[in-house]
Design a protein around this motif. Structure first.
Motif, PDB file in Angstrom:
ATOM      1  N   ASP A   6      61.132  -1.399 -19.044  1.00 28.58           N
ATOM      2  CA  ASP A   6      61.708  -0.423 -18.444  1.00 28.58           C
ATOM      3  C   ASP A   6      61.118   1.106 -18.481  1.00 28.58           C
ATOM      4  O   ASP A   6      61.072   1.883 -17.826  1.00 28.58           O
ATOM      5  CB  ASP A   6      63.311  -0.161 -19.169  1.00 28.58           C
ATOM      6  CG  ASP A   6      64.201  -0.028 -18.407  1.00 28.58           C
ATOM      7  OD1 ASP A   6      63.937  -0.044 -17.268  1.00 28.58           O
ATOM      8  OD2 ASP A   6      65.206   0.488 -19.025  1.00 28.58           O
ATOM      9  N   ARG A   9      58.720   1.249 -15.877  1.00 20.98           N
ATOM     10  CA  ARG A   9      59.334   1.397 -14.496  1.00 20.98           C
ATOM     11  C   ARG A   9      59.659   2.992 -14.299  1.00 20.98           C
ATOM     12  O   ARG A   9      59.359   3.553 -13.294  1.00 20.98           O
ATOM     13  CB  ARG A   9      60.573   0.546 -14.261  1.00 20.98           C
ATOM     14  CG  ARG A   9      61.377   0.824 -13.141  1.00 20.98           C
ATOM     15  CD  ARG A   9      62.662  -0.067 -13.145  1.00 20.98           C
ATOM     16  NE  ARG A   9      63.613   0.377 -14.148  1.00 20.98           N
ATOM     17  CZ  ARG A   9      64.477   1.321 -14.248  1.00 20.98           C
ATOM     18  NH1 ARG A   9      64.539   2.245 -13.127  1.00 20.98           N
ATOM     19  NH2 ARG A   9      65.058   1.567 -15.289  1.00 20.98           N
ATOM     20  N   ILE A  10      60.268   3.436 -15.389  1.00 21.35           N
ATOM     21  CA  ILE A  10      60.584   5.060 -15.445  1.00 21.35           C
ATOM     22  C   ILE A  10      59.407   5.728 -15.234  1.00 21.35           C
ATOM     23  O   ILE A  10      59.650   6.637 -14.623  1.00 21.35           O
ATOM     24  CB  ILE A  10      61.577   5.069 -16.670  1.00 21.35           C
ATOM     25  CG1 ILE A  10      63.036   4.458 -16.531  1.00 21.35           C
ATOM     26  CG2 ILE A  10      61.814   6.634 -16.670  1.00 21.35           C
ATOM     27  CD1 ILE A  10      63.597   4.373 -17.918  1.00 21.35           C
ATOM     28  N   MET A  13      58.413   5.989 -11.757  1.00 15.93           N
ATOM     29  CA  MET A  13      59.392   6.824 -11.005  1.00 15.93           C
ATOM     30  C   MET A  13      59.073   8.291 -11.197  1.00 15.93           C
ATOM     31  O   MET A  13      59.237   8.999 -10.313  1.00 15.93           O
ATOM     32  CB  MET A  13      60.846   6.377 -11.438  1.00 15.93           C
ATOM     33  CG  MET A  13      61.824   7.410 -10.597  1.00 15.93           C
ATOM     34  SD  MET A  13      63.355   7.292 -11.819  1.00 15.93           S
ATOM     35  CE  MET A  13      62.822   8.361 -12.890  1.00 15.93           C
ATOM     36  N   LEU A  14      58.700   8.781 -12.449  1.00 15.69           N
ATOM     37  CA  LEU A  14      58.401  10.171 -12.726  1.00 15.69           C
ATOM     38  C   LEU A  14      57.391  10.482 -12.099  1.00 15.69           C
ATOM     39  O   LEU A  14      56.942  11.601 -11.755  1.00 15.69           O
ATOM     40  CB  LEU A  14      58.453  10.238 -14.235  1.00 15.69           C
ATOM     41  CG  LEU A  14      59.607  10.084 -15.031  1.00 15.69           C
ATOM     42  CD1 LEU A  14      59.471  10.132 -16.559  1.00 15.69           C
ATOM     43  CD2 LEU A  14      60.783  10.945 -14.671  1.00 15.69           C
ATOM     44  N   THR A 110      62.661   3.418 -25.052  1.00 17.98           N
ATOM     45  CA  THR A 110      62.433   3.401 -23.766  1.00 17.98           C
ATOM     46  C   THR A 110      62.274   4.953 -23.281  1.00 17.98           C
ATOM     47  O   THR A 110      61.127   5.043 -22.559  1.00 17.98           O
ATOM     48  CB  THR A 110      63.684   2.825 -22.861  1.00 17.98           C
ATOM     49  OG1 THR A 110      63.735   1.739 -23.345  1.00 17.98           O
ATOM     50  CG2 THR A 110      63.479   2.991 -21.388  1.00 17.98           C
ATOM     51  N   LEU A 111      62.993   5.851 -23.662  1.00 18.99           N
ATOM     52  CA  LEU A 111      62.868   7.245 -23.152  1.00 18.99           C
ATOM     53  C   LEU A 111      61.704   8.080 -23.613  1.00 18.99           C
ATOM     54  O   LEU A 111      60.663   8.506 -22.726  1.00 18.99           O
ATOM     55  CB  LEU A 111      64.026   7.956 -23.387  1.00 18.99           C
ATOM     56  CG  LEU A 111      65.286   7.719 -22.980  1.00 18.99           C
ATOM     57  CD1 LEU A 111      66.538   8.732 -23.529  1.00 18.99           C
ATOM     58  CD2 LEU A 111      65.237   8.082 -21.456  1.00 18.99           C
ATOM     59  N   ALA A 114      58.498   6.237 -22.032  1.00 22.72           N
ATOM     60  CA  ALA A 114      58.464   6.388 -20.417  1.00 22.72           C
ATOM     61  C   ALA A 114      57.878   7.966 -20.171  1.00 22.72           C
ATOM     62  O   ALA A 114      57.037   8.176 -19.444  1.00 22.72           O
ATOM     63  CB  ALA A 114      59.998   6.627 -19.835  1.00 22.72           C
ATOM     64  N   ASP A 259      72.474   6.251 -17.683  1.00 27.52           N
ATOM     65  CA  ASP A 259      71.259   5.913 -16.900  1.00 27.52           C
ATOM     66  C   ASP A 259      69.885   6.268 -17.620  1.00 27.52           C
ATOM     67  O   ASP A 259      69.941   7.531 -17.665  1.00 27.52           O
ATOM     68  CB  ASP A 259      71.332   6.324 -15.285  1.00 27.52           C
ATOM     69  CG  ASP A 259      69.967   5.929 -14.609  1.00 27.52           C
ATOM     70  OD1 ASP A 259      69.109   5.123 -15.070  1.00 27.52           O
ATOM     71  OD2 ASP A 259      70.014   6.306 -13.248  1.00 27.52           O
ATOM     72  N   ALA A 261      67.091   6.253 -16.735  1.00 31.22           N
ATOM     73  CA  ALA A 261      65.960   6.909 -15.515  1.00 31.22           C
ATOM     74  C   ALA A 261      66.569   8.240 -15.306  1.00 31.22           C
ATOM     75  O   ALA A 261      65.821   9.220 -15.292  1.00 31.22           O
ATOM     76  CB  ALA A 261      66.034   6.197 -14.405  1.00 31.22           C
ATOM     77  N   ALA A 264      65.774  10.226 -18.582  1.00 35.56           N
ATOM     78  CA  ALA A 264      63.964  10.601 -18.330  1.00 35.56           C
ATOM     79  C   ALA A 264      63.810  11.700 -17.314  1.00 35.56           C
ATOM     80  O   ALA A 264      62.812  12.704 -17.578  1.00 35.56           O
ATOM     81  CB  ALA A 264      63.509   9.326 -18.157  1.00 35.56           C
ATOM     82  N   ALA A 265      64.301  11.823 -16.366  1.00 34.07           N
ATOM     83  CA  ALA A 265      64.367  12.647 -15.081  1.00 34.07           C
ATOM     84  C   ALA A 265      64.505  14.260 -15.549  1.00 34.07           C
ATOM     85  O   ALA A 265      63.845  15.083 -15.263  1.00 34.07           O
ATOM     86  CB  ALA A 265      64.841  12.278 -13.925  1.00 34.07           C
TER      87      ALA A 265
END
Length: 275
Positions: A6, A9-10, A13-14, A110-111, A114, A259, A261, A264-265
């Motif tokens: 995960d 993936r994140i 995306m970033l 995860t955070l 990422a 969420d 993601a 993280a965004a």
């Protein structure tokens, strides 16, 4: 999905995450700054002629088109910014109130991973307290927790601390004030399970001991504890908010049903701002 997958993936995306906020603050305080030498950086420094053996894809064709020589565009080298990565490894993080939810530790790992991967992709320096040596490759995906609070090595104005945990242990927030006094900035991710916020327990409930020194507890009417629990929880969250209420620090409330993601965004957007 597992935390490493995960996180990858994140991070994808970033995209590459340049720590603009840390660099701008450090420059104002006389910390990280351009070195007037070629190297990794974002600002143009000078043109130089292509040397024999260099790849043709380094040529700046627009500049070279104005002369009979081939020129390379160089950027000015900058002092590195350090991103300290830390996630809570205390026993209370190994909790999920429902099998459909991730454990608090999974969300924290995860955070942190990422954001670390995205910063590394931009060429930033990432490390885990208390070790200042840069992390690379798979080490960025490993859990970055050591105890219930990070131990920082000489933090300064060119540093950002990314710390994720529930901060329930006594002294879990004591590191923030000295880090801020030294000029460091920080992102504090306060992780919680929905049940910790709502306290949806009623009837006879057995509460296991979690941390060392705790004792198991059995409530005959758990709902009778709801007001007392709510006051204690609100006081805990207020303590976190108060210690993070300082320039250059961001508090992010992260509930495990949110969420990852999107969280993280939000963090990445703050880190990219030139405050």
């Amino acid at each position: 999905m597992s935390a490493p997958l995960d996180a990858e993936r994140i991070a994808a995306m970033l995209g590459p995450l340049r720590l603009t906020r840390a660099r701008a603050r450090a420059a104002r305080q006389g910390g990280a700054h351009p070195r007037r030498a070629a190297g990794p950086g974002s600002e143009f420094w000078q043109y130089r002629m292509l040397t024999p053996g260099e790849a043709a894809d380094k040529v700046d064709w627009r500049r070279s088109g104005r002369s009979d020589a081939l020129y390379v565009r160089e950027r000015e080298r900058e002092d590195p910014v350090r991103l300290w990565l830390w996630s809570d490894a205390s026993a209370s993080m190994d909790y999920a109130s429902d099998e459909t939810l991730p454990r608090k530790k999974t969300l924290a790992d995860t955070l942190v991973a990422a954001i670390g991967l995205a910063a590394y992709e931009a060429g930033e320096t990432c490390c885990t307290p208390p070790d200042p040596r840069p992390l690379r490759g798979d080490a960025l995906l490993a859990p970055h927790g050591h105890g219930d609070a990070p131990t920082l090595t000489n933090p300064g104005p060119a540093d950002i601390v990314l710390a994720a945990g529930d901060f329930l242990s006594p002294g879990a927030l004591d590191w923030i004030a000295p880090a801020a006094t030294a000029g460091a900035q920080g992102v504090v991710i306060a992780v919680a399970d929905p049940a910790e916020i709502a306290f949806p327990f009623a009837g006879r409930v057995h509460f296991d001991a979690v941390e060392p020194g705790d004792r198991p507890f059995e409530a005959g009417r758990a709902e009778a504890l709801s007001d007392t629990y709510a006051a204690a929880w609100d006081a805990h969250r207020a303590r976190i908010a108060a210690v993070c209420n300082r320039p250059g620090w961001l508090l992010v409330d992260a509930v495990t049903n949110a969420d990852a993601a999107a969280l993280a965004a939000r963090i990445a957007s703050w880190l990219r701002e030139a405050a």
